[in-house]
Motif scaffolding. Structure first.
Motif, PDB file in Angstrom:
ATOM      1  N   HIS A   1      49.822  37.756  31.017  1.00 27.52           N
ATOM      2  CA  HIS A   1      50.669  38.706  31.746  1.00 27.52           C
ATOM      3  C   HIS A   1      51.290  38.042  32.973  1.00 27.52           C
ATOM      4  CE1 HIS A   1      46.868  39.080  33.985  1.00 27.52           C
ATOM      5  NE2 HIS A   1      47.594  39.495  34.993  1.00 27.52           N
TER       6      HIS A   1
ATOM      7  N   ASN B   1      51.865  38.594  37.005  1.00 27.99           N
ATOM      8  CA  ASN B   1      51.325  39.385  38.107  1.00 27.99           C
ATOM      9  C   ASN B   1      52.450  39.852  39.039  1.00 27.99           C
ATOM     10  OD1 ASN B   1      51.938  37.121  39.660  1.00 27.99           O
ATOM     11  ND2 ASN B   1      49.812  36.621  40.137  1.00 27.99           N
ATOM     12  N   ASP B   2      52.070  40.543  40.114  1.00 24.99           N
ATOM     13  CA  ASP B   2      53.047  41.093  41.062  1.00 24.99           C
ATOM     14  C   ASP B   2      53.855  40.020  41.779  1.00 24.99           C
ATOM     15  OD1 ASP B   2      52.251  43.661  40.403  1.00 24.99           O
ATOM     16  OD2 ASP B   2      50.789  43.785  42.033  1.00 24.99           O
ATOM     17  N   ASP B   3      53.307  38.801  41.872  1.00 23.24           N
ATOM     18  CA  ASP B   3      54.020  37.707  42.525  1.00 23.24           C
ATOM     19  C   ASP B   3      54.959  36.970  41.575  1.00 23.24           C
ATOM     20  OD1 ASP B   3      52.648  38.223  44.913  1.00 23.24           O
ATOM     21  OD2 ASP B   3      50.976  36.932  44.321  1.00 23.24           O
TER      22      ASP B   3
END
Length: 138
Positions: A57, A59-61
């Motif tokens: 996946h 991530n938010d970054d």
């Protein structure tokens, strides 16, 4: 009287290096990263792993996270002595890859074949704007 100064390591090897306490596997899977004109390809060697053992996946970054986890339990039973032997095997791995700015993040795909996880990271296609034009003289 002769003393053997190496007896201590032998004792520990006899205790900890046997069928009851196997050596821990501390090696991480090999990772290859290839670049072409169309994108990047990440290959991770994972023999014996299935697609259910992976989690890939972003991530938010905006970094690509590859997680791998496998649990195995093997049982051997001897009918004559009523002895039950269990061996547990547990493998866990996590790798974070910082993606280049030219990766099209919504088109990333992954597959597992023949013990290799392959993650395709296509590049953004930039349309080249034609800069040549006729300028009128006024």
């Amino acid at each position: 009287m002769m003393r053997n100064s190496a007896w201590l390591p032998t004792v520990f090897n006899d205790i900890f290096d046997n069928d009851f306490i196997p050596k821990a596997n501390c090696t991480a899977p090999a990772i290859n990263v290839k670049e072409s004109d169309k994108g990047y390809t990440v290959e991770l060697a994972a023999p014996g792993m299935k697609k259910e053992d992976f989690n890939v996946h972003i991530n938010d970054d905006g970094n690509l996270i590859i997680k791998m986890e496998q649990k195995q339990e093997q049982k051997e039973e001897d009918k004559n002595t009523r002895y039950l032997r269990r061996e547990f095997s547990y493998s866990k791995f996590e790798q974070t890859l910082i993606l280049p700015d030219d990766v099209k993040k919504d088109a990333i795909s992954a597959k597992v074949e023949h013990g290799v996880l392959t993650v395709e990271l296509p590049k953004l296609v930039e349309e080249k704007v034609k800069v040549s034009r006729q300028i009128e003289i006024g």
